[in-house]
Design an enzyme around this catalytic site. Structure first.
Site, PDB file in Angstrom:
ATOM      1  N   GLY A   9       0.823  -1.216   0.000  1.00 21.78           N
ATOM      2  CA  GLY A   9       0.000   0.000   0.000  1.00 21.78           C
ATOM      3  C   GLY A   9       0.851   1.257   0.000  1.00 21.78           C
ATOM      4  O   GLY A   9       2.081   1.202  -0.004  1.00 21.78           O
ATOM      5  N   GLN A  10       0.144   2.429   0.038  1.00 20.75           N
ATOM      6  CA  GLN A  10       0.860   3.712  -0.059  1.00 20.75           C
ATOM      7  C   GLN A  10       1.858   3.880   1.087  1.00 20.75           C
ATOM      8  O   GLN A  10       3.023   4.240   0.852  1.00 20.75           O
ATOM      9  CB  GLN A  10      -0.162   4.873  -0.014  1.00 20.75           C
ATOM     10  CG  GLN A  10       0.494   6.233  -0.153  1.00 20.75           C
ATOM     11  CD  GLN A  10      -0.442   7.413   0.139  1.00 20.75           C
ATOM     12  OE1 GLN A  10      -1.470   7.270   0.821  1.00 20.75           O
ATOM     13  NE2 GLN A  10      -0.064   8.564  -0.355  1.00 20.75           N
ATOM     14  N   ASP A  32       1.330  -8.951   1.948  1.00 17.48           N
ATOM     15  CA  ASP A  32       0.131  -8.298   1.417  1.00 17.48           C
ATOM     16  C   ASP A  32      -0.776  -9.361   0.795  1.00 17.48           C
ATOM     17  O   ASP A  32      -0.371 -10.512   0.649  1.00 17.48           O
ATOM     18  CB  ASP A  32       0.524  -7.225   0.359  1.00 17.48           C
ATOM     19  CG  ASP A  32      -0.532  -6.106   0.292  1.00 17.48           C
ATOM     20  OD1 ASP A  32      -0.157  -4.930   0.484  1.00 17.48           O
ATOM     21  OD2 ASP A  32      -1.725  -6.439   0.099  1.00 17.48           O
ATOM     22  N   TYR A 140     -15.185   4.452   6.561  1.00 20.89           N
ATOM     23  CA  TYR A 140     -13.760   4.417   6.914  1.00 20.89           C
ATOM     24  C   TYR A 140     -13.520   5.117   8.261  1.00 20.89           C
ATOM     25  O   TYR A 140     -12.858   4.565   9.140  1.00 20.89           O
ATOM     26  CB  TYR A 140     -12.993   5.122   5.804  1.00 20.89           C
ATOM     27  CG  TYR A 140     -11.506   5.279   6.016  1.00 20.89           C
ATOM     28  CD1 TYR A 140     -10.963   6.527   6.268  1.00 20.89           C
ATOM     29  CD2 TYR A 140     -10.648   4.193   5.934  1.00 20.89           C
ATOM     30  CE1 TYR A 140      -9.603   6.699   6.441  1.00 20.89           C
ATOM     31  CE2 TYR A 140      -9.282   4.360   6.097  1.00 20.89           C
ATOM     32  CZ  TYR A 140      -8.776   5.616   6.339  1.00 20.89           C
ATOM     33  OH  TYR A 140      -7.420   5.785   6.513  1.00 20.89           O
ATOM     34  N   LYS A 144     -12.131   3.569  11.781  1.00 25.70           N
ATOM     35  CA  LYS A 144     -10.921   4.081  12.430  1.00 25.70           C
ATOM     36  C   LYS A 144     -11.227   4.548  13.859  1.00 25.70           C
ATOM     37  O   LYS A 144     -10.431   4.345  14.778  1.00 25.70           O
ATOM     38  CB  LYS A 144     -10.303   5.209  11.609  1.00 25.70           C
ATOM     39  CG  LYS A 144      -9.644   4.744  10.325  1.00 25.70           C
ATOM     40  CD  LYS A 144      -8.493   3.759  10.592  1.00 25.70           C
ATOM     41  CE  LYS A 144      -7.765   3.349   9.331  1.00 25.70           C
ATOM     42  NZ  LYS A 144      -6.684   2.373   9.597  1.00 25.70           N
TER      43      LYS A 144
HETATM   44  C1  VAH Z   1      -8.180   8.762   2.611  1.00 29.23           C
HETATM   45  N1  VAH Z   1      -5.752   9.050   2.494  1.00 29.23           N
HETATM   46  O1  VAH Z   1      -8.285   9.716   1.878  1.00 29.23           O
HETATM   47  C2  VAH Z   1      -6.853   8.531   3.321  1.00 29.23           C
HETATM   48  C3  VAH Z   1      -6.802   9.255   4.644  1.00 29.23           C
HETATM   49  C4  VAH Z   1      -7.254  11.392   5.828  1.00 29.23           C
HETATM   50  C5  VAH Z   1      -7.349  10.664   4.546  1.00 29.23           C
HETATM   51  O2  VAH Z   1      -7.422   8.550   5.645  1.00 29.23           O
HETATM   52  O3  VAH Z   1      -9.097   8.009   2.813  1.00 29.23           O
END
Ligand code: VAH
Length: 309
Positions: A9-10, A32, A140, A144
């Site tokens: 990943g990044q 991965d 997301y 988190k």
């Molecule tokens: C996203 N790069 O864009 C991630 C990150 C704060 C952004 O969590 O989902």
């Protein structure tokens, strides 16, 4: 040894190269769900590993005598809105697997990335504090925020040494953008170097917290190397470097590419970005473990254009 989950990943890619440089290639196991780039695969041990499969994970940890785990596998904000159940399953079950390895004393130290995505529409947007109202409105961000609560729970209840930072949008050149809302700030450099007009999926005045990858990697290693008693936040530390809008990043590019053009065509990702802060107060990371960023927008643009040209 160190195990990196999500090494393709990044962030995982950069962590793998940095940790291999620092500790020696055979001390850092990259893993991965699929194979990565040639140089990643040939720069040290690599395992195909599904982070949601506890038995497979336990086997890799035992075989390589893993002491430290960086769990970098996750589905990012824009993609997670399209596949909510898959995002929740990947982001949460991978975390439970790694935290349970810590609880079983099978690994000693864990890094897990959180994000400014844990903040929501009613969070104070300027200089967002470490402790504040957090009602994330994205799959997301919800995953988190839940992950942060579990990290703190496993630390308090089982003494698991898990450490975390709330990354802002990250800018890097080694990997292609992967489903993040902030990835417009990566794509824009690729388009500029290719001589194309950039179709920006956010409005020109959308201000977001951002960080160049070198700063993000250094912050991660500094947190992981800090004495445990210095770490007072076991959910996840606010972390900051700079904030800018698409217009400002375009202007910094136009100083080197005067003819570079951007058209602004906001899509569903605008609502995601609008729910996030404009800037972050990271004074606790600075106080507890000495964080200071080094890359501002000008330096970032110089680095990105140099490496991509
Ligand atoms: C996203 N790069 O864009 C991630 C990150 C704060 C952004 O969590 O989902």
């Amino acid at each position: 040894t160190i195990l990196i989950i999500g090494a393709c990943g990044q962030i995982g890619t950069e962590l793998t190269f940095n940790l291999r440089q620092k500790y020696g290639s055979d001390k850092v196991i990259a893993s991965d769900i699929r194979e990565g780039s040639e140089d990643l695969m040939h720069s040290g041990p690599f395992e195909i590993l599904d982070a949601t499969d506890y038995d497979a994970l336990e086997e890799v940890v035992a075989y390589y005598e893993v002491g430290e785990v960086y769990l970098m596998a996750a589905m990012l904000s824009a993609t997670a809105e399209k596949f909510p159940e898959r995002a929740w399953n990947l982001n949460m079950n991978s975390l439970f697997n790694v935290l349970n390895l810590g609880k079983e004393k099978k690994v000693e130290r864990i890094f897990w990335p959180s994000s400014i995505a844990v903040f929501g529409p009613n969070t104070p947007k300027d200089q967002t504090p470490q402790h504040t109202m957090m009602e994330p409105s994205t799959v997301y961000g919800i995953s988190k925020l839940s992950g942060e609560r579990w990290c703190e729970y496993y630390f308090k209840k089982f003494g698991v040494d898990v450490r975390s930072v709330r990354y802002p949008g990250l800018i890097s050149w080694k990997t292609m953008p992967g489903g993040g809302t902030t990835d417009y700030a990566v794509e824009i450099y690729h388009e500029a170097v290719a001589g194309n007009t950039f179709n920006c999926f956010l409005k020109g005045d959308t201000k977001l917290p951002m960080m160049y990858m070198e700063d993000a990697i250094r912050a991660t290693l500094e947190l992981m190397e800090a004495d445990a008693e210095k770490i007072r936040i076991r959910s996840s530390y606010n972390l900051a470097a700079m904030s800018f809008t698409p217009k400002e990043i375009a202007q910094s590019i136009q100083q080197r590419f005067p003819d570079f053009k951007v058209v602004y065509e906001p899509d569903y990702r605008q609502a995601i970005a609008d729910s996030w802060p404009n800037s972050i107060d990271d004074s606790l990371a600075r106080k507890d473990w000495g964080w200071t960023p080094e890359f501002d927008l000008e330096k970032t643009t110089g680095e990105m254009l140099a490496h991509l040209s």
